[in-house]
Design a protein around this motif. Structure first.
Motif: not given
Length: 330
Positions: A166-180, A182-184
């Motif tokens: 559950a990322p809560s930081n509100m940086m732009d692109g945070f979901v994309a970075a975390i998804r990448a 986790l997948d890697e």
């Protein structure tokens, strides 16, 4: 009087049984997610002064807390770490350390109760010396430079056994970075519960006492949303969905029930309402002073979140609400 034509709506309110039969919104213990604050040290159970009944717990006290949570039938918890000031640094490295507080607590909870859903709050603010949710340069919060650290945090939490990040930081692109990230790392099946619609709210004050995470300068208005904005919520939600989010959190809940409904009407993902610390503390203070019926108020409020469209509710009232719901069934 015989010629009057009107509808008799009260027929469906005439008894408790009929009211239950036609009830449109039902609150269940399975809807509730309980937040837990983990602090470093031993034999620590610090009641948070602005949040009566909520504690900072050392790892050795987490077992008793989880025993109670499980006995009440709560199925999921969200974990926050509370490091000591001397353990914080500019990068917030405690957030992604293998033996960080959330990582240790996750391993213990999964060892004790493997079926418990553990949600790991993935942010840097509790761990940074400056108290912001990203890296800082001067008085500027750096967006892109923070993304790698957020991804590292998520991966370390997944490695510890977290079921949901559950990322809560509100940086732009945070979901994309975390998804990448986790997948890697081979965690393609770990869902992301994004704090997608998070407002720069005055209702967070007591949480900053609980997590010892207040900013040391400025505020978070450059990355959290303006409370006056509605359309912005759609933009944030759409971005997070496109980047790979699996749940969307709206935070806070009580003053943003219109936003919960807007988001629910717009997306096909589960929507989570975060009933935040200030909302909890206001109700608790009024109850302690005998001004309100706490049980009635809390259950009405939580039902309101569900009626507004929330599928799940993160709430500090989870234990009390679960007990009240159990008692009503008995």
């Amino acid at each position: 009087m015989k010629d009057l034509q009107f509808n008799r709506h009260r027929r469906l309110r005439s008894s408790a049984g009929i009211r239950a039969m036609v009830r449109e919104t039902v609150l269940q213990k399975e809807d509730l997610i309980y937040p837990i604050f983990i602090i470093d040290g031993e034999n620590i159970k610090n009641e948070i002064s602005s949040m009566p009944g909520i504690y900072q717990l050392s790892m050795d006290n987490l077992r008793a807390e989880m025993d109670e949570v499980v006995e009440l039938g709560i199925k999921s918890v969200i974990l926050f770490g509370v490091p000591f000031e001397h353990d914080k640094d500019e990068q917030g490295s405690g957030a992604f350390h293998h033996n960080g507080l959330v990582q240790q607590a996750t391993r213990l909870v999964k060892e004790l109760y493997p079926e418990m859903i553990v949600i790991a709050d993935a942010c840097l603010c509790e761990y940074t010396s400056h108290g912001h949710c990203g890296l800082v340069e001067g008085d500027k919060i750096l967006n892109d430079a923070s993304l790698d650290l957020l991804a590292k945090t998520a991966v370390s939490q997944a490695e510890a056994g977290a079921d949901i990040i559950a990322p809560s930081n509100m940086m732009d692109g945070f979901v994309a970075a975390i998804r990448a990230g986790l997948d890697e790392a081979g965690f393609e099946d770990i869902p992301i519960m994004s704090y997608a619609v998070k407002y720069a709210s005055a209702f967070y004050g007591p949480f900053r006492d609980a997590a010892n995470g207040a900013p040391q300068f400025g505020d978070r208005k450059t990355y959290q949303m303006d409370p006056a904005n509605r359309m912005e919520a759609f933009r944030e939600a759409e971005s997070d969905i496109a980047e790979g989010a699996d749940f969307l959190i709206v935070k806070p809940a009580l003053s943003y029930m219109d936003i919960i409904r807007d988001v629910k009407n717009t997306v096909k993902l589960p929507v989570v309402a975060y009933n935040v610390s200030g909302e909890y503390s206001m109700v608790k203070a009024a109850a302690i002073n005998g001004w309100i019926d706490e049980k009635a108020i809390v259950l009405e409020m939580l039902t309101g979140f569900k009626r507004a469209g929330a599928d799940l509710i993160i709430t500090y009232f989870a234990k009390e609400a679960a007990a009240w719901l159990r008692d009503e069934k008995n």
